[in-house]
Design a protein around this motif. Structure first.
Motif, PDB file in Angstrom:
ATOM      1  N   ASN A  61     -46.244 -96.934  41.021  1.00  0.00           N
ATOM      2  CA  ASN A  61     -46.067 -95.530  41.395  1.00  0.00           C
ATOM      3  C   ASN A  61     -47.366 -94.789  41.054  1.00  0.00           C
ATOM      4  O   ASN A  61     -48.354 -95.414  40.654  1.00  0.00           O
ATOM      5  CB  ASN A  61     -44.839 -94.932  40.686  1.00  0.00           C
ATOM      6  CG  ASN A  61     -44.937 -94.990  39.171  1.00  0.00           C
ATOM      7  OD1 ASN A  61     -46.018 -95.079  38.585  1.00  0.00           O
ATOM      8  ND2 ASN A  61     -43.786 -94.941  38.514  1.00  0.00           N
ATOM      9  N   HIS A  67     -42.867 -99.006  40.103  1.00  0.00           N
ATOM     10  CA  HIS A  67     -42.048 -98.022  40.811  1.00  0.00           C
ATOM     11  C   HIS A  67     -40.564 -98.351  40.617  1.00  0.00           C
ATOM     12  O   HIS A  67     -40.171 -99.527  40.632  1.00  0.00           O
ATOM     13  CB  HIS A  67     -42.407 -98.055  42.298  1.00  0.00           C
ATOM     14  CG  HIS A  67     -41.827 -96.938  43.079  1.00  0.00           C
ATOM     15  ND1 HIS A  67     -40.497 -96.900  43.452  1.00  0.00           N
ATOM     16  CD2 HIS A  67     -42.391 -95.812  43.571  1.00  0.00           C
ATOM     17  CE1 HIS A  67     -40.270 -95.800  44.147  1.00  0.00           C
ATOM     18  NE2 HIS A  67     -41.407 -95.119  44.227  1.00  0.00           N
ATOM     19  N   GLY A  68     -39.742 -97.330  40.442  1.00  0.00           N
ATOM     20  CA  GLY A  68     -38.304 -97.536  40.269  1.00  0.00           C
ATOM     21  C   GLY A  68     -37.666 -98.283  41.432  1.00  0.00           C
ATOM     22  O   GLY A  68     -36.773 -99.108  41.240  1.00  0.00           O
ATOM     23  N   GLY A  69     -38.135 -98.032  42.633  1.00  0.00           N
ATOM     24  CA  GLY A  69     -37.605 -98.751  43.801  1.00  0.00           C
ATOM     25  C   GLY A  69     -37.942-100.233  43.752  1.00  0.00           C
ATOM     26  O   GLY A  69     -37.126-101.083  44.115  1.00  0.00           O
ATOM     27  N   LEU A  71     -38.382-101.883  40.964  1.00  0.00           N
ATOM     28  CA  LEU A  71     -37.508-102.416  39.915  1.00  0.00           C
ATOM     29  C   LEU A  71     -36.104-102.687  40.445  1.00  0.00           C
ATOM     30  O   LEU A  71     -35.521-103.736  40.172  1.00  0.00           O
ATOM     31  CB  LEU A  71     -37.432-101.451  38.728  1.00  0.00           C
ATOM     32  CG  LEU A  71     -38.625-101.449  37.789  1.00  0.00           C
ATOM     33  CD1 LEU A  71     -38.528-100.275  36.819  1.00  0.00           C
ATOM     34  CD2 LEU A  71     -38.706-102.756  37.035  1.00  0.00           C
ATOM     35  N   LEU A  72     -35.557-101.743  41.212  1.00  0.00           N
ATOM     36  CA  LEU A  72     -34.224-101.936  41.782  1.00  0.00           C
ATOM     37  C   LEU A  72     -34.204-103.122  42.736  1.00  0.00           C
ATOM     38  O   LEU A  72     -33.268-103.926  42.730  1.00  0.00           O
ATOM     39  CB  LEU A  72     -33.750-100.671  42.494  1.00  0.00           C
ATOM     40  CG  LEU A  72     -33.333 -99.524  41.596  1.00  0.00           C
ATOM     41  CD1 LEU A  72     -33.181 -98.240  42.400  1.00  0.00           C
ATOM     42  CD2 LEU A  72     -32.045 -99.857  40.858  1.00  0.00           C
ATOM     43  N   GLN A 102     -29.887 -98.616  34.700  1.00  0.00           N
ATOM     44  CA  GLN A 102     -30.299 -97.589  33.763  1.00  0.00           C
ATOM     45  C   GLN A 102     -31.757 -97.871  33.410  1.00  0.00           C
ATOM     46  O   GLN A 102     -32.065 -98.934  32.856  1.00  0.00           O
ATOM     47  CB  GLN A 102     -29.442 -97.630  32.478  1.00  0.00           C
ATOM     48  CG  GLN A 102     -27.951 -97.418  32.714  1.00  0.00           C
ATOM     49  CD  GLN A 102     -27.258 -98.639  33.310  1.00  0.00           C
ATOM     50  OE1 GLN A 102     -27.487 -99.761  32.889  1.00  0.00           O
ATOM     51  NE2 GLN A 102     -26.419 -98.410  34.303  1.00  0.00           N
ATOM     52  N   PHE A 103     -32.636 -96.932  33.747  1.00  0.00           N
ATOM     53  CA  PHE A 103     -34.058 -97.089  33.452  1.00  0.00           C
ATOM     54  C   PHE A 103     -34.310 -96.638  32.016  1.00  0.00           C
ATOM     55  O   PHE A 103     -33.918 -95.549  31.624  1.00  0.00           O
ATOM     56  CB  PHE A 103     -34.905 -96.282  34.432  1.00  0.00           C
ATOM     57  CG  PHE A 103     -34.757 -96.742  35.851  1.00  0.00           C
ATOM     58  CD1 PHE A 103     -35.394 -97.894  36.281  1.00  0.00           C
ATOM     59  CD2 PHE A 103     -33.963 -96.043  36.744  1.00  0.00           C
ATOM     60  CE1 PHE A 103     -35.249 -98.341  37.589  1.00  0.00           C
ATOM     61  CE2 PHE A 103     -33.816 -96.481  38.053  1.00  0.00           C
ATOM     62  CZ  PHE A 103     -34.455 -97.630  38.469  1.00  0.00           C
ATOM     63  N   GLY A 106     -41.052 -97.497  31.254  1.00  0.00           N
ATOM     64  CA  GLY A 106     -41.900 -97.888  32.380  1.00  0.00           C
ATOM     65  C   GLY A 106     -42.397 -99.319  32.254  1.00  0.00           C
ATOM     66  O   GLY A 106     -42.697 -99.787  31.160  1.00  0.00           O
ATOM     67  N   ALA A 142     -35.268-101.835  31.746  1.00  0.00           N
ATOM     68  CA  ALA A 142     -34.041-101.360  32.386  1.00  0.00           C
ATOM     69  C   ALA A 142     -32.885-102.285  32.038  1.00  0.00           C
ATOM     70  O   ALA A 142     -33.086-103.440  31.661  1.00  0.00           O
ATOM     71  CB  ALA A 142     -34.224-101.308  33.907  1.00  0.00           C
TER      72      ALA A 142
END
Length: 158
Positions: A61, A67-69, A71-72, A102-103, A106, A142
């Motif tokens: 990011n 980036h959270g996306g 990670l998902l 749940q994040f 980082g 996470a």
């Protein structure tokens, strides 16, 4: 790798010569989403499947963290690599019914990211799993839980 032909298995799952004790797990079709995260490495230790990826700049990011996306996406794909490692899924696939994440912190780019996944329960059609995403730079990145639904076998394979 390129697009796989219809006669070959969809995924490659074999010993990784560069990482003794680990399996290489990747889609044979490099034009699919999984290629964005691959290569993935799988190692089953008792009740836990360890699935690793190496986050690259494309996974970052604007804060230069994972980036959270990404990670998902890694969590979701790691679930399937884990259940393959557990020997549950082979020719018959599955779909994700739910994934709750749940994040916690980082993730660093360029440091192996690992999902540690446990199978909580298997029923005739469902798999209930939970996991942690960890990294040396950040012990817990996470946590997540998920439910997968096993696909019906194609006609004639039941």
């Amino acid at each position: 790798m390129t697009v796989a032909d219809a006669s070959s298995p969809v995924f490659l799952y074999e010993d990784d010569p560069d990482l003794p004790g680990w399996k290489l797990w990747q889609f044979r079709d490099a034009t699919r989403y999984n290629a964005f995260l691959e290569p993935l490495h799988v190692r089953v230790e008792g009740d836990v499947a360890r699935v690793r990826m190496m986050p690259r700049h494309a996974h970052s990011n604007l804060r230069d963290a994972v980036h959270g996306g990404a990670l998902l996406g890694f969590m979701d794909v790691a679930l399937f690599a884990a259940v393959r490692g557990f020997g549950i899924l082979g020719a018959v696939g599955a779909v994700t019914l739910d994934l709750s994440a749940q994040f916690v912190g980082g993730g660093a780019i360029g440091v192996p990211l690992e999902a540690r996944i446990e199978l909580l329960r298997e029923t005739g059609r469902l798999l209930f799993l939970r996991g942690l995403v960890v990294q040396d730079a950040m012990p817990t990145v996470a946590s997540f839980t998920a439910t997968l639904r096993k696909s019906s076998p194609p006609a004639g394979m039941a």
